[in-house]
Scaffold this motif. Structure first.
Motif, PDB file in Angstrom:
ATOM      1  N   ASN A   1      -9.394  12.119  -5.213  1.00 51.60           N
ATOM      2  CA  ASN A   1      -8.873  12.832  -4.073  1.00 51.60           C
ATOM      3  C   ASN A   1      -8.138  14.157  -4.666  1.00 51.60           C
ATOM      4  O   ASN A   1      -6.535  14.244  -4.797  1.00 51.60           O
TER       5      ASN A   1
ATOM      6  N   ALA B   1      -9.878   5.530  -2.898  1.00 54.28           N
ATOM      7  CA  ALA B   1     -10.065   7.246  -3.019  1.00 54.28           C
ATOM      8  C   ALA B   1     -10.734   7.633  -2.309  1.00 54.28           C
ATOM      9  O   ALA B   1     -12.269   6.815  -2.353  1.00 54.28           O
ATOM     10  N   THR B   2     -10.814   9.330  -2.255  1.00 55.37           N
ATOM     11  CA  THR B   2     -12.061   9.714  -1.666  1.00 55.37           C
ATOM     12  C   THR B   2     -12.605  10.968  -3.509  1.00 55.37           C
ATOM     13  O   THR B   2     -11.797  11.189  -4.218  1.00 55.37           O
TER      14      THR B   2
ATOM     15  N   SER C   1      -6.385   5.298 -10.108  1.00 52.23           N
ATOM     16  CA  SER C   1      -6.493   6.255  -9.464  1.00 52.23           C
ATOM     17  C   SER C   1      -5.668   7.319 -10.495  1.00 52.23           C
ATOM     18  O   SER C   1      -6.238   9.103 -10.534  1.00 52.23           O
TER      19      SER C   1
ATOM     20  N   ASP D   1       0.389   6.213   1.297  1.00 53.27           N
ATOM     21  CA  ASP D   1       0.151   5.192   0.173  1.00 53.27           C
ATOM     22  C   ASP D   1       0.578   3.574   0.304  1.00 53.27           C
ATOM     23  O   ASP D   1       0.683   2.924   0.033  1.00 53.27           O
TER      24      ASP D   1
ATOM     25  N   MET E   1      -7.269   5.644   4.561  1.00 54.70           N
ATOM     26  CA  MET E   1      -6.972   5.264   3.167  1.00 54.70           C
ATOM     27  C   MET E   1      -7.671   4.294   2.632  1.00 54.70           C
ATOM     28  O   MET E   1      -7.891   4.779   1.196  1.00 54.70           O
TER      29      MET E   1
END
Length: 270
Positions: free
Chosen positions: A40, A58-59, A98, A165, A206
């Protein structure tokens, strides 16, 4: 497939990046070298003797891989992960990972992982039922070891969440409480004052999957937990999960997993 273990050897940076990028859920145990991981937008560095766990929705990017990077990658499907998290009441806390998805391993913990990995490498297609059950238990044991590494982080207060989120976290919490009785996206969307279309857009953005996927996965996990108790009949499970008939439940389960409820019970009977 609910589990894939891949070893990345030194001198294979391009291959490493490709393998790491394809994992949706799982972890990476690094034995040497290092890799930069952007979660992220925040950059972390995974080095030898450390463990990285893939944060949910998450990216991620892996921009720099050292030439001496060596690791074992564990890729599990969401159904396996959700079932494991449910058994240890972790489902509501995974978002905390994360913030810091990398942990340094003690010699004791590293030794435990090194004992399990060769045993997991014996997984093969032509095993008998007892051998297959033993491997499944080892996979669960390894997963619990990974969760144990990060368990202390769950005591840290959660950081403030962005609006999207919060939508995902509320959806996850509702699924745990209400997937027995509510399987339609519109119900979960209306509970948060959103249209089904916008709600699905947020969940897909997401998590990488639509809301209907997560609803289905949650019901599968609940069904499997009930089916592992042989004292509960399929008729009773059908009633508890709010399906209109046992025939419909069996058809839905086969379409969702590739096997019938009876086959699942037979496969998991010792």
């Amino acid at each position: 497939m609910n589990w894939l273990m891949t070893k990345i050897r030194k001198g294979n940076a391009d291959e490493a990046t490709s393998i790491l990028q394809k994992v949706d859920a799982g972890c990476v145990l690094c034995s040497s070298g290092s890799v930069s991981i952007k979660v992220n937008g925040k950059v972390f560095r995974l080095s030898g003797g450390q463990l990285f766990i893939y944060p949910p929705y998450a990216t991620m990017e892996f921009p720099v891989v050292s030439s001496d990077f060596e690791c074992v990658v564990f890729d599990v499907d969401h159904q396996f992960l959700l079932s494991t998290l449910k058994s240890v009441s972790w489902s509501d806390n995974m978002h905390l990972i994360s913030d810091n998805p990398i942990a340094s391993l003690s010699k004791h913990r590293l030794a435990r992982f090194r004992q399990l990995i060769p045993l997991l490498e014996s997984d093969r297609a032509e095993m008998n039922r007892t051998e297959a059950l033993a491997i499944e238990c080892l996979k669960q044991a390894f997963t619990y070891e990974v969760l144990a590494v990060f368990a202390g982080r769950m005591l840290v207060a959660a950081r403030p969440k962005a609006a999207k989120d919060s939508v995902v976290l509320e959806f996850q919490a509702m699924l745990k409480r209400e997937c027995f009785h509510h399987k339609d996206v519109a119900y979960y969307a209306s509970a948060q004052g959103l249209t089904p279309r916008y709600f699905t857009t947020i969940i897909r953005e997401m998590t990488g999957k639509p809301a209907s996927y997560w609803i289905n996965q949650a019901v599968i996990v609940e069904a499997q937990h009930l089916m592992l108790d042989n004292s509960i009949s399929l008729k009773e499970i059908t009633f508890r999960l709010n399906f209109s008939s046992q025939t419909f439940f069996s058809r839905w389960y086969r379409q969702s997993t590739g096997e019938t409820p009876s086959q699942f019970r037979k496969r998991n009977r010792i």
